[in-house]
Design a protein around this motif. Structure first.
Motif, PDB file in Angstrom:
ATOM      1  N   GLY A 103       0.819  -1.218   0.000  1.00  0.00           N
ATOM      2  CA  GLY A 103       0.000   0.000   0.000  1.00  0.00           C
ATOM      3  C   GLY A 103       0.842   1.252   0.000  1.00  0.00           C
ATOM      4  O   GLY A 103       1.829   1.351  -0.714  1.00  0.00           O
ATOM      5  N   LYS A 104       0.470   2.204   0.840  1.00  0.00           N
ATOM      6  CA  LYS A 104       1.145   3.498   0.857  1.00  0.00           C
ATOM      7  C   LYS A 104       2.246   3.583   1.913  1.00  0.00           C
ATOM      8  O   LYS A 104       2.828   4.639   2.132  1.00  0.00           O
ATOM      9  N   VAL A 158       7.047  -2.281  -8.666  1.00  0.00           N
ATOM     10  CA  VAL A 158       5.705  -2.161  -8.094  1.00  0.00           C
ATOM     11  C   VAL A 158       4.819  -3.246  -8.698  1.00  0.00           C
ATOM     12  O   VAL A 158       4.668  -3.334  -9.905  1.00  0.00           O
ATOM     13  N   THR A 159       4.272  -4.102  -7.834  1.00  0.00           N
ATOM     14  CA  THR A 159       3.294  -5.099  -8.260  1.00  0.00           C
ATOM     15  C   THR A 159       1.933  -4.439  -8.220  1.00  0.00           C
ATOM     16  O   THR A 159       1.563  -3.814  -7.224  1.00  0.00           O
ATOM     17  N   LEU A 160       1.182  -4.558  -9.311  1.00  0.00           N
ATOM     18  CA  LEU A 160      -0.073  -3.826  -9.462  1.00  0.00           C
ATOM     19  C   LEU A 160      -1.250  -4.609  -8.897  1.00  0.00           C
ATOM     20  O   LEU A 160      -1.874  -5.411  -9.589  1.00  0.00           O
ATOM     21  N   GLY A 161      -1.551  -4.373  -7.641  1.00  0.00           N
ATOM     22  CA  GLY A 161      -2.678  -5.050  -7.007  1.00  0.00           C
ATOM     23  C   GLY A 161      -2.523  -6.557  -7.076  1.00  0.00           C
ATOM     24  O   GLY A 161      -1.444  -7.087  -6.889  1.00  0.00           O
ATOM     25  N   VAL A 187      10.833   6.078   0.057  1.00  0.00           N
ATOM     26  CA  VAL A 187      10.153   5.796  -1.207  1.00  0.00           C
ATOM     27  C   VAL A 187       8.802   5.191  -0.866  1.00  0.00           C
ATOM     28  O   VAL A 187       8.695   4.363   0.045  1.00  0.00           O
ATOM     29  N   TYR A 188       7.758   5.605  -1.577  1.00  0.00           N
ATOM     30  CA  TYR A 188       6.441   4.980  -1.393  1.00  0.00           C
ATOM     31  C   TYR A 188       5.603   5.136  -2.660  1.00  0.00           C
ATOM     32  O   TYR A 188       5.874   5.987  -3.493  1.00  0.00           O
ATOM     33  N   ILE A 189       4.598   4.289  -2.781  1.00  0.00           N
ATOM     34  CA  ILE A 189       3.672   4.372  -3.905  1.00  0.00           C
ATOM     35  C   ILE A 189       2.607   5.397  -3.535  1.00  0.00           C
ATOM     36  O   ILE A 189       1.991   5.289  -2.481  1.00  0.00           O
ATOM     37  N   SER A 190       2.372   6.371  -4.398  1.00  0.00           N
ATOM     38  CA  SER A 190       1.329   7.353  -4.096  1.00  0.00           C
ATOM     39  C   SER A 190       0.057   7.116  -4.896  1.00  0.00           C
ATOM     40  O   SER A 190      -0.984   7.658  -4.555  1.00  0.00           O
ATOM     41  N   SER A 235      -1.329  -3.189  -3.671  1.00  0.00           N
ATOM     42  CA  SER A 235      -0.072  -3.165  -4.414  1.00  0.00           C
ATOM     43  C   SER A 235       1.122  -3.294  -3.471  1.00  0.00           C
ATOM     44  O   SER A 235       1.034  -2.988  -2.291  1.00  0.00           O
ATOM     45  N   THR A 236       2.239  -3.736  -4.027  1.00  0.00           N
ATOM     46  CA  THR A 236       3.471  -3.927  -3.263  1.00  0.00           C
ATOM     47  C   THR A 236       4.607  -3.205  -3.966  1.00  0.00           C
ATOM     48  O   THR A 236       4.709  -3.239  -5.183  1.00  0.00           O
ATOM     49  N   ILE A 237       5.459  -2.564  -3.177  1.00  0.00           N
ATOM     50  CA  ILE A 237       6.650  -1.918  -3.725  1.00  0.00           C
ATOM     51  C   ILE A 237       7.881  -2.615  -3.145  1.00  0.00           C
ATOM     52  O   ILE A 237       7.904  -2.967  -1.961  1.00  0.00           O
ATOM     53  N   ARG A 238       8.860  -2.835  -4.002  1.00  0.00           N
ATOM     54  CA  ARG A 238      10.139  -3.404  -3.580  1.00  0.00           C
ATOM     55  C   ARG A 238      11.251  -2.503  -4.106  1.00  0.00           C
ATOM     56  O   ARG A 238      11.200  -2.056  -5.241  1.00  0.00           O
ATOM     57  N   ILE A 239      12.257  -2.280  -3.275  1.00  0.00           N
ATOM     58  CA  ILE A 239      13.403  -1.462  -3.651  1.00  0.00           C
ATOM     59  C   ILE A 239      14.644  -2.360  -3.687  1.00  0.00           C
ATOM     60  O   ILE A 239      14.937  -3.056  -2.721  1.00  0.00           O
TER      61      ILE A 239
END
Length: 129
Positions: free
Chosen positions: A37-38, A57-60, A105-108, A121-125
């Motif tokens: 998420g955020k 970023v994995t989309l949902g 860093v985050y998904i907005s 969603s998931t974010i990986r760095i």
């Protein structure tokens, strides 16, 4: 093949293998963090240690992923938003906004076919030295 020629060939192969190993180890990506998420990921302790940051970023719940490559030198103390994706129409397409600074860093936003899937969603760095 003479014994000396065979030994020379073996030495050259050994040197080539060592060079390829060093090249491969230097280019490996290291997972620095992930979040759903955020939620933000703290990158402040990594920012000076890596020459490249790869944001995935994995989309949902879809099998799709968007990847953004950011040189850490581009990041500043204030926030920058990177947008990736495109929309064919107002209700068809994908747009991902990733907000970054030298600290986090985050998904907005994650919009897939006019549906907000940010919460799923998931974010990986990843970092590369």
């Amino acid at each position: 093949l003479s014994a000396s020629a065979g030994k020379n060939l073996q030495d050259q192969c050994t040197q080539l293998n060592q060079s390829l190993t060093q090249l491969n180890e230097g280019s490996k990506l290291k997972l620095l963090g992930n979040a759903n998420g955020k939620a933000s990921i703290d990158i402040s302790r990594y920012i000076d240690d890596y020459s490249e940051l790869l944001i995935s970023v994995t989309l949902g719940s879809t099998p799709y992923r968007i990847t953004i490559n950011i040189p850490p030198a581009e990041l500043v103390d204030s926030e920058i938003t990177y947008q990736s994706g495109s929309r064919a129409t107002a209700s068809n397409g994908t747009v991902v906004n990733v907000s970054c600074s030298r600290k986090h860093v985050y998904i907005s936003a994650v919009i897939v076919n006019d549906n907000d899937v940010l919460a799923y969603s998931t974010i990986r760095i990843y970092g590369r030295k």
